[in-house]
Motif scaffolding. Structure first.
Motif, PDB file in Angstrom:
ATOM      1  N   TYR A   1       0.809  -1.133   0.076  1.00 28.49           N
ATOM      2  CA  TYR A   1       0.105   0.007  -0.026  1.00 28.49           C
ATOM      3  C   TYR A   1       0.969   1.178   0.128  1.00 28.49           C
ATOM      4  N   THR A   2       0.258   2.237  -0.769  1.00 33.62           N
ATOM      5  CA  THR A   2       1.224   3.430  -0.855  1.00 33.62           C
ATOM      6  C   THR A   2       0.062   4.697  -0.857  1.00 33.62           C
ATOM      7  N   SER A   3       0.708   5.937  -0.574  1.00 34.17           N
ATOM      8  CA  SER A   3      -0.185   6.996  -0.382  1.00 34.17           C
ATOM      9  C   SER A   3      -0.598   7.524  -1.750  1.00 34.17           C
TER      10      SER A   3
ATOM     11  N   TRP B   1       8.721  -0.462   3.325  1.00 32.68           N
ATOM     12  CA  TRP B   1       8.543   0.529   2.104  1.00 32.68           C
ATOM     13  C   TRP B   1       9.027  -0.345   0.821  1.00 32.68           C
ATOM     14  N   VAL B   2       8.850   0.216  -0.399  1.00 37.30           N
ATOM     15  CA  VAL B   2       9.120  -0.641  -1.748  1.00 37.30           C
ATOM     16  C   VAL B   2      10.499  -0.930  -1.679  1.00 37.30           C
ATOM     17  N   VAL B   3      11.466  -0.011  -1.214  1.00 40.19           N
ATOM     18  CA  VAL B   3      13.140  -0.083  -1.221  1.00 40.19           C
ATOM     19  C   VAL B   3      13.315  -1.441  -0.401  1.00 40.19           C
TER      20      VAL B   3
ATOM     21  N   ALA C   1      17.801   7.266  -3.681  1.00 36.87           N
ATOM     22  CA  ALA C   1      16.779   7.472  -4.324  1.00 36.87           C
ATOM     23  C   ALA C   1      15.437   7.752  -2.932  1.00 36.87           C
ATOM     24  N   GLY C   2      14.125   7.964  -3.545  1.00 37.92           N
ATOM     25  CA  GLY C   2      13.105   7.800  -2.612  1.00 37.92           C
ATOM     26  C   GLY C   2      12.772   9.573  -2.348  1.00 37.92           C
ATOM     27  N   GLU C   3      13.479  10.311  -2.899  1.00 38.43           N
ATOM     28  CA  GLU C   3      13.199  11.710  -2.732  1.00 38.43           C
ATOM     29  C   GLU C   3      14.383  12.589  -3.637  1.00 38.43           C
ATOM     30  N   ARG C   4      14.114  13.877  -3.806  1.00 39.96           N
ATOM     31  CA  ARG C   4      15.193  14.409  -4.803  1.00 39.96           C
ATOM     32  C   ARG C   4      16.427  14.441  -4.000  1.00 39.96           C
ATOM     33  N   ALA C   5      17.344  14.088  -4.693  1.00 40.47           N
ATOM     34  CA  ALA C   5      18.815  14.277  -3.855  1.00 40.47           C
ATOM     35  C   ALA C   5      19.295  15.684  -4.319  1.00 40.47           C
ATOM     36  N   ASP C   6      19.471  16.609  -3.108  1.00 39.98           N
ATOM     37  CA  ASP C   6      19.960  17.901  -3.636  1.00 39.98           C
ATOM     38  C   ASP C   6      21.355  17.755  -3.638  1.00 39.98           C
TER      39      ASP C   6
ATOM     40  N   TYR D   1      25.321   7.948  -6.776  1.00 46.05           N
ATOM     41  CA  TYR D   1      24.440   7.770  -8.026  1.00 46.05           C
ATOM     42  C   TYR D   1      23.048   8.032  -7.418  1.00 46.05           C
ATOM     43  N   ASP D   2      22.418   9.123  -8.143  1.00 44.96           N
ATOM     44  CA  ASP D   2      20.839   9.276  -7.926  1.00 44.96           C
ATOM     45  C   ASP D   2      19.986   8.349  -8.617  1.00 44.96           C
ATOM     46  N   HIS D   3      19.088   7.852  -8.332  1.00 47.37           N
ATOM     47  CA  HIS D   3      18.204   7.251  -9.051  1.00 47.37           C
ATOM     48  C   HIS D   3      16.876   7.335  -8.691  1.00 47.37           C
ATOM     49  N   TRP D   4      15.915   7.406  -9.714  1.00 43.39           N
ATOM     50  CA  TRP D   4      14.285   7.758  -9.609  1.00 43.39           C
ATOM     51  C   TRP D   4      13.424   6.583  -9.906  1.00 43.39           C
ATOM     52  N   TRP D   5      12.548   6.206  -8.934  1.00 39.97           N
ATOM     53  CA  TRP D   5      11.626   5.485  -9.189  1.00 39.97           C
ATOM     54  C   TRP D   5      10.391   5.517  -8.123  1.00 39.97           C
ATOM     55  N   GLN D   6       9.557   4.486  -8.064  1.00 37.41           N
ATOM     56  CA  GLN D   6       8.352   4.804  -7.145  1.00 37.41           C
ATOM     57  C   GLN D   6       7.913   3.269  -6.562  1.00 37.41           C
ATOM     58  N   THR D   7       7.185   3.242  -5.416  1.00 35.55           N
ATOM     59  CA  THR D   7       6.461   2.090  -5.192  1.00 35.55           C
ATOM     60  C   THR D   7       5.776   1.373  -6.456  1.00 35.55           C
ATOM     61  N   GLU D   8       5.096   2.078  -7.358  1.00 35.53           N
ATOM     62  CA  GLU D   8       4.460   1.525  -8.523  1.00 35.53           C
ATOM     63  C   GLU D   8       5.160   0.988  -9.350  1.00 35.53           C
TER      64      GLU D   8
ATOM     65  N   GLY E   1       3.008  10.939 -12.071  1.00 36.40           N
ATOM     66  CA  GLY E   1       2.669  11.886 -10.855  1.00 36.40           C
ATOM     67  C   GLY E   1       3.887  12.860 -10.574  1.00 36.40           C
ATOM     68  N   ASP E   2       4.923  12.909 -11.326  1.00 37.67           N
ATOM     69  CA  ASP E   2       5.959  13.769 -11.081  1.00 37.67           C
ATOM     70  C   ASP E   2       6.030  14.460 -12.257  1.00 37.67           C
ATOM     71  N   ALA E   3       6.700  15.785 -11.900  1.00 34.97           N
ATOM     72  CA  ALA E   3       7.031  16.779 -13.474  1.00 34.97           C
ATOM     73  C   ALA E   3       8.463  16.891 -13.478  1.00 34.97           C
TER      74      ALA E   3
ATOM     75  N   ILE F   1       3.230  14.188  -0.892  1.00 39.44           N
ATOM     76  CA  ILE F   1       4.743  14.846  -0.181  1.00 39.44           C
ATOM     77  C   ILE F   1       5.377  13.796   0.266  1.00 39.44           C
ATOM     78  N   ASN F   2       6.800  14.323   0.073  1.00 43.22           N
ATOM     79  CA  ASN F   2       7.728  13.329   0.719  1.00 43.22           C
ATOM     80  C   ASN F   2       8.564  13.802   1.831  1.00 43.22           C
ATOM     81  N   VAL F   3       8.259  13.021   3.057  1.00 43.66           N
ATOM     82  CA  VAL F   3       8.884  13.504   4.503  1.00 43.66           C
ATOM     83  C   VAL F   3       9.908  12.397   4.677  1.00 43.66           C
TER      84      VAL F   3
ATOM     85  N   HIS G   1       9.703   9.364   2.897  1.00 44.32           N
ATOM     86  CA  HIS G   1       8.617   8.405   3.314  1.00 44.32           C
ATOM     87  C   HIS G   1       7.639   9.223   2.293  1.00 44.32           C
ATOM     88  N   ARG G   2       6.749   8.560   1.595  1.00 46.24           N
ATOM     89  CA  ARG G   2       5.691   9.196   0.629  1.00 46.24           C
ATOM     90  C   ARG G   2       4.519   9.110   1.527  1.00 46.24           C
ATOM     91  N   LEU G   3       3.937  10.463   1.529  1.00 44.64           N
ATOM     92  CA  LEU G   3       2.613  10.791   2.440  1.00 44.64           C
ATOM     93  C   LEU G   3       1.687  11.547   1.638  1.00 44.64           C
TER      94      LEU G   3
HETATM   95  P1  AMP Z   1       7.785   6.078  -3.227  1.00 48.30           P
HETATM   96  O1  AMP Z   1       6.691   5.566  -4.061  1.00 48.30           O
HETATM   97  O2  AMP Z   1       7.571   6.017  -1.650  1.00 48.30           O
HETATM   98  O3  AMP Z   1       8.992   5.534  -3.539  1.00 48.30           O
HETATM   99  O4  AMP Z   1       7.756   7.599  -3.732  1.00 48.30           O
HETATM  100  C1  AMP Z   1       8.004   7.898  -5.046  1.00 48.30           C
HETATM  101  C2  AMP Z   1       8.258   9.469  -5.414  1.00 48.30           C
HETATM  102  O5  AMP Z   1       9.308   9.918  -4.555  1.00 48.30           O
HETATM  103  C3  AMP Z   1       8.413   9.560  -6.662  1.00 48.30           C
HETATM  104  O6  AMP Z   1       7.125   9.725  -7.481  1.00 48.30           O
HETATM  105  C4  AMP Z   1       9.190  10.965  -6.554  1.00 48.30           C
HETATM  106  O7  AMP Z   1       8.237  12.112  -6.313  1.00 48.30           O
HETATM  107  C5  AMP Z   1       9.998  10.825  -5.322  1.00 48.30           C
HETATM  108  N1  AMP Z   1      11.194  10.503  -5.964  1.00 48.30           N
HETATM  109  C6  AMP Z   1      11.870   9.171  -5.597  1.00 48.30           C
HETATM  110  N2  AMP Z   1      13.068   8.909  -5.999  1.00 48.30           N
HETATM  111  C7  AMP Z   1      13.430  10.173  -6.441  1.00 48.30           C
HETATM  112  C8  AMP Z   1      14.386  10.956  -6.883  1.00 48.30           C
HETATM  113  N3  AMP Z   1      15.617  10.203  -7.111  1.00 48.30           N
HETATM  114  N4  AMP Z   1      14.454  12.319  -7.266  1.00 48.30           N
HETATM  115  C9  AMP Z   1      13.681  12.908  -7.381  1.00 48.30           C
HETATM  116  N5  AMP Z   1      12.453  12.422  -6.722  1.00 48.30           N
HETATM  117  C10 AMP Z   1      12.310  11.248  -6.489  1.00 48.30           C
END
Ligand code: AMP
Ligand code: COA
Length: 632
Positions: free
Chosen positions: A238-240, A284-286, A364-369, A385-392, A477-479, A498-500, A503-505
């Protein structure tokens, strides 16, 4: 072959690419083809193959002669415990647990909820379900009873496996009363609960419903692996979403096996036998993909770490674990390094440990500043290395394909799309945007193996949430944008998620809770920037006319209510009372404008605003809470 060639090979013949990637998996019956197009934009992978996840993650390594290799290292600075479990032991433990579940009537397709802290038994419970084809749904320990109850009612589990307690620094999380409360609240009742009693707290068992983890395994026949269809659900997570009702992401068995196995070498660059560590949580998915399944399927040693980046006992914990257990690839969320950096800004604790075993760090999990990436690179001397993905998706959409070839890092970008993902930037009308321009990030269907085929018992919601807005695409759901070199940049969410602290909330879920307070007439929750956690939720409350309770008291009660209903993980501590909320003339709350004010960013006065003067009131309320944070 380099990344470009491999990506092009996938584009030219996806069927061949994914059938090749399926080769390393041990099939009971190999699939006749990779993609099954079910029509109307619904897809499945390897649907007619027969396979078992637990066999691939555990038994086959034993059969291949690697039974003595450590499968799981449990390292708990909180309990001062370290323990290693070999693949051989893991097989026996999982077969016994699976046998006991089966003896109590759990069969292929039955759901089992797992509510466990970071102990190896959490992974064993997941694998035991997979062994007999039961569908697990792990619920994160930081959620409150009501969230657990919602998941019980949606998944309708035959059994729940829980631990007696979890351990947060300085606090025992009493899982059992939370579990009992959730079962009381839920309409659906599980037939039985298995309780793993921890030394730190022995829970009271409910006569006739609860069984003891060890006791119920006594004398049962161990279970063999049950082959299941490729499209059999391995789990629900389950995810938000935007409402209080979480989305039950379904993961099918075969695609999950193939994709995770592919990712371990090509993205995380580990070989069987290497130690891989994802510092996250099984909830979490990770935790699903990279604490439990990915490393084990690929024959890696995984680490179950029960601790925090700081305070258990200090900001050197990560470095200690990496050097002690010879971690080769390390994965965590940027917020964890921000916490470490705050405690040890010069990275002095790094020098105490030998990190020569470590090849790379993944975020991963949120924007890497960029600051956090640069600090981590500088202090460790390792590539980050930053990488981007989602629970889905369950695995990387865009990342650096280090195991194929490390691509140059561009700060602020998680790098490039992985094979399987045709990532595009679309405008509101669904038209592709030019390079460098901001738009909605969408992925051309079909999504690759390992990603969600649907939502649990909610296909219409799946279509509405992901497929309807841009026909033929999955809406992330991301831009963001893609630059001239094909590098992707993730800028913001397009919804109320939002991402706290990674954690996705859902702000919508928090608004639902706040609105249930008797004194609250109307409310809005936004995510404001936070230097440690990335974002924090902040609530604005409009009270009912005639309420004469002091505002401080209402705020305190509301903060307590969110903690009670959603859980401590919501980290909802900031709220204020305002007379009115800024809205458009049609009544839509201007949340984005409120976020800009809170973050101290310039904003355009929305043309459709009903009454611009309300923004002054919001600005004042924010100032009283100390926002914008860097305001003079
Ligand atoms: P979750 O499903 O909890 O893994 O959250 C996924 C969401 O977290 C994504 O749709 C993004 O909004 C954000 N996210 C995950 N990884 C990154 C990343 N590397 N850079 C920016 N946003 C991220
Ligand atoms: N069970 C029960 N409660 C939990 C919990 C769990 N598994 N995990 C967190 N909580 C509680 C915390 O104790 C805290 O409670 P408090 O309000 O009483 O202090 C609350 O939930 C908020 O937790 P969190 O947002 O994690 O804040 P924190 O101050 O405890 O820790 C970090 C901050 C940055 C150290 C921590 O968030 C972290 O390590 N993050 C790593 C990122 C990560 O694992 N992301 C997962 C996806 S990759």
């Amino acid at each position: 072959m380099g990344y470009k060639d491999i990506y092009a090979a996938w584009q030219a013949d996806p069927e061949k690419f994914w059938m090749d990637a399926a080769q390393p998996i041990a099939w009971h019956k190999p699939p006749s083809k990779a993609l099954f197009d079910k029509g109307e934009h619904m897809f499945e992978w390897y649907a007619d193959g027969m396979v078992n996840t637990c066999y691939n993650a555990v038994d086959r390594h034993v059969e291949a002669g690697r039974g003595d290799q450590t499968a799981i290292i449990y390292d708990s600075p909180i309990t001062h415990t370290k323990r290693e479990i070999s693949f051989f032991e893991l097989r026996n433990r999982v077969a016994s647990l699976a046998g006991a579940l089966r003896a109590k009537g759990v069969e292929k397709g039955d759901r089992v909820i797992i509510y466990m802290p970071m102990v190896p038994e959490a992974l064993e419970a997941m694998l035991a379900c997979a062994r007999i084809g039961a569908i697990h749904s792990v619920v994160f320990g930081g959620f409150a009873s009501s969230e657990l109850a919602v998941r019980i009612d949606d998944a309708k589990p035959k059994a729940i496996i829980a631990a007696s307690c979890g351990l947060e620094p300085g606090r025992v999380v009493h899982y059992k009363p939370l579990l009992d409360g959730a079962i009381d609240q839920a309409e659906h009742k599980p037939e039985f609960c298995v309780i793993f009693q921890r030394e730190q707290e022995v829970a009271q068992l409910v006569e006739g419903r609860d069984v003891n983890w060890h006791g119920f395994q006594y004398g049962v026949e161990p279970a063999e692996c049950v082959p299941v269809e490729g499209n059999h659900p391995a789990y629900i997570l389950y995810t938000s979403g935007t409402t209080g009702q979480p989305k039950g992401v379904v993961r099918h068995t075969a695609g999950h096996l193939v994709a995770l196995n592919w990712s371990m070498k090509n993205i995380y660059n580990v070989d069987p036998g290497d130690v891989f560590w994802a510092a996250s949580d099984v909830g979490w998915v990770v935790g699903h993909s990279y604490i439990c399944y990915g490393p084990l399927i690929h024959g890696n040693t995984t680490i179950v770490f029960e601790g925090k980046p700081v305070g258990t006992p200090d900001a050197g914990t990560f470095w200690r674990v990496i050097s002690e257990h010879k971690v080769r690839s390390f994965f965590t969320a940027p917020t964890a390094f921000r916490a470490v950096k705050r405690e040890d800004p010069k990275g002095e604790l790094v020098g105490k440990y030998d990190l020569s075993c470590l090849n790379a760090i993944y975020l991963a999990g949120e924007r890497a500043d960029p600051d956090t990436i640069e600090w981590t690179q500088r202090t460790t001397g390792k590539p980050v290395y930053d990488h981007w993905w989602q629970t889905e998706t369950g695995w990387t959409i865009a990342g650096n394909p280090v195991g194929i070839e490390p691509l140059p890092v561009k700060l602020g970008s998680p790098t490039v799309a992985m094979p399987g993902y045709d990532v595009q930037i679309l405008d509101e009308g669904g038209n592709p945007m030019p390079k460098g321009e901001l738009g909605a990030i969408a992925i051309k269907l079909p999504l690759p193996p390992g990603t969600l085929p649907t939502l649990w018992n909610a296909e219409p919601r799946y279509r509405k949430s992901y497929l309807e807005h841009f026909p033929g695409y999955y809406e992330t759901g991301d831009a963001g944008m893609i630059d001239e070199d094909g590098y992707l940049y993730i800028m913001a969410r397009t919804d109320d998620v939002i991402n706290v602290a990674g954690h996705r909330l859902s702000t919508g879920a928090m608004e639902e809770v706040l609105a249930s307070h008797t004194d609250v007439a109307e409310c809005a929750v936004i995510g404001v920037g936070d230097t440690l956690k990335g974002q924090l939720p902040m609530g604005f409350l409009c009270l009912n006319a005639g309420t004469n309770k002091p505002h401080d008291e209402v705020v305190k009660e509301c903060v307590g209510l969110v903690r009670e209903k959603i859980g401590p993980v919501a980290a909802f501590k900031l709220a204020c009372v305002v007379d009115r909320l800024p809205k458009t003339r049609s009544g839509k709350i201007l949340r984005a404008t409120m976020v800009s004010i809170a973050d101290g960013k310039a904003y355009k006065m929305p043309a459709t605003i009903d009454d611009p003067a309300i923004l002054d009131e919001i600005t004042e309320a924010l100032a009283a809470l100390g926002y914008p944070q860097n305001a003079a």
